[in-house]
Design a protein around this motif. Sequence first.
Motif, PDB file in Angstrom:
ATOM      1  N   VAL A 119       1.009  -1.180   0.108  1.00 47.00           N
ATOM      2  CA  VAL A 119      -0.132   0.085  -0.026  1.00 47.00           C
ATOM      3  C   VAL A 119       0.865   1.187   0.084  1.00 47.00           C
ATOM      4  N   HIS A 120       0.857   2.024  -1.023  1.00 53.62           N
ATOM      5  CA  HIS A 120       1.670   3.240  -1.205  1.00 53.62           C
ATOM      6  C   HIS A 120       1.196   4.143  -0.078  1.00 53.62           C
ATOM      7  N   SER A 121       2.430   4.634   0.692  1.00 57.51           N
ATOM      8  CA  SER A 121       2.347   5.590   1.842  1.00 57.51           C
ATOM      9  C   SER A 121       1.530   6.914   1.362  1.00 57.51           C
ATOM     10  N   PHE A 122       1.631   7.383   0.176  1.00 57.17           N
ATOM     11  CA  PHE A 122       1.042   8.703  -0.013  1.00 57.17           C
ATOM     12  C   PHE A 122      -0.130   8.546  -0.567  1.00 57.17           C
ATOM     13  N   LEU A 123      -0.159   7.616  -1.690  1.00 59.90           N
ATOM     14  CA  LEU A 123      -1.630   7.446  -2.572  1.00 59.90           C
ATOM     15  C   LEU A 123      -2.717   6.681  -1.812  1.00 59.90           C
ATOM     16  N   LYS A 124      -2.273   5.929  -0.550  1.00 53.25           N
ATOM     17  CA  LYS A 124      -2.949   4.824  -0.058  1.00 53.25           C
ATOM     18  C   LYS A 124      -3.819   3.749  -0.769  1.00 53.25           C
ATOM     19  N   GLU A 125      -3.155   3.517  -1.939  1.00 54.67           N
ATOM     20  CA  GLU A 125      -3.591   2.508  -2.949  1.00 54.67           C
ATOM     21  C   GLU A 125      -2.564   1.366  -3.007  1.00 54.67           C
ATOM     22  N   LYS A 126      -3.314   0.066  -3.251  1.00 53.17           N
ATOM     23  CA  LYS A 126      -2.315  -0.949  -3.335  1.00 53.17           C
ATOM     24  C   LYS A 126      -1.533  -0.893  -4.924  1.00 53.17           C
ATOM     25  N   ILE A 127      -0.244  -1.181  -4.717  1.00 55.40           N
ATOM     26  CA  ILE A 127       0.452  -0.973  -6.137  1.00 55.40           C
ATOM     27  C   ILE A 127       1.541  -2.207  -5.967  1.00 55.40           C
ATOM     28  N   SER A 128       2.152  -2.475  -7.099  1.00 56.62           N
ATOM     29  CA  SER A 128       3.194  -3.657  -7.198  1.00 56.62           C
ATOM     30  C   SER A 128       4.375  -2.598  -6.964  1.00 56.62           C
ATOM     31  N   ILE A 129       5.431  -3.680  -6.248  1.00 58.72           N
ATOM     32  CA  ILE A 129       6.691  -2.986  -6.048  1.00 58.72           C
ATOM     33  C   ILE A 129       7.331  -2.421  -7.185  1.00 58.72           C
ATOM     34  N   GLY A 130       7.081  -3.158  -8.433  1.00 57.09           N
ATOM     35  CA  GLY A 130       7.844  -2.764  -9.441  1.00 57.09           C
ATOM     36  C   GLY A 130       7.425  -1.340 -10.132  1.00 57.09           C
ATOM     37  N   LEU A 131       6.263  -0.982  -9.648  1.00 56.49           N
ATOM     38  CA  LEU A 131       5.731   0.450 -10.214  1.00 56.49           C
ATOM     39  C   LEU A 131       6.174   1.441  -9.422  1.00 56.49           C
TER      40      LEU A 131
END
Length: 221
Positions: A183-195
Amino acid sequence: NVLMRHARNEKREEKAKELYSASEKISGMAKQLSYCSDVDSMRGIEGATATVYFSQFDTMLQTKNDFQFVSRSRRPPRNEVNAVLSFVYTQLTHEVRSALESVGLDPAAGYLHTLRPGRQSFALDMMEELRAPLCDRFVLSLMNKGQLNQKDFDCEGEAVYLNEKGRRIVLNGWRQRKQETIVHSFLKEKISIGLIPYTQAMLFARVLRGDLDRYPPFVWR
């Protein structure tokens, strides 16, 4: 965060205290950044914190194959741990450069690394915040799980490099790691580490366009 993560899992009380103490020193040094009046002062603080951080690398490295970090060596890497770190850092640099180009930013127009013909200064700048959470954590995990051994390296004088078999092991592990999600700390959305490199490049571009007031650095606890 990397030091504190290992401190929480460290069973040796004395070593855990050393890790916590090092993380506190780095936090104290980070507060000095608010008083920097020029880039050179910032570079000095960064160098001091890097010394504290890497002094604890062998404590975090509990490898089954007796690999030791000792100290950071780059050109050339002088032991197996530095060889893997340098290789993975290079992979990340390429990915950050591609991410910057994909959002229309010049990877050579950096802020912290000295501008030099042919140098991807901005890619190196952005890589700094990603090295510890993406590369160091990956390398520590790879080596502590015993996925590499002495046969995966070649020596050339004082230099130590991954051989073809070793590179395949690291690259396969790197690809798998990039498929994991957080979960991205700023966007608060789940993303892949590669992104993550692309996401940070996109956020920086939004700052330059005026869509964001301040660049949100990547934090992975």
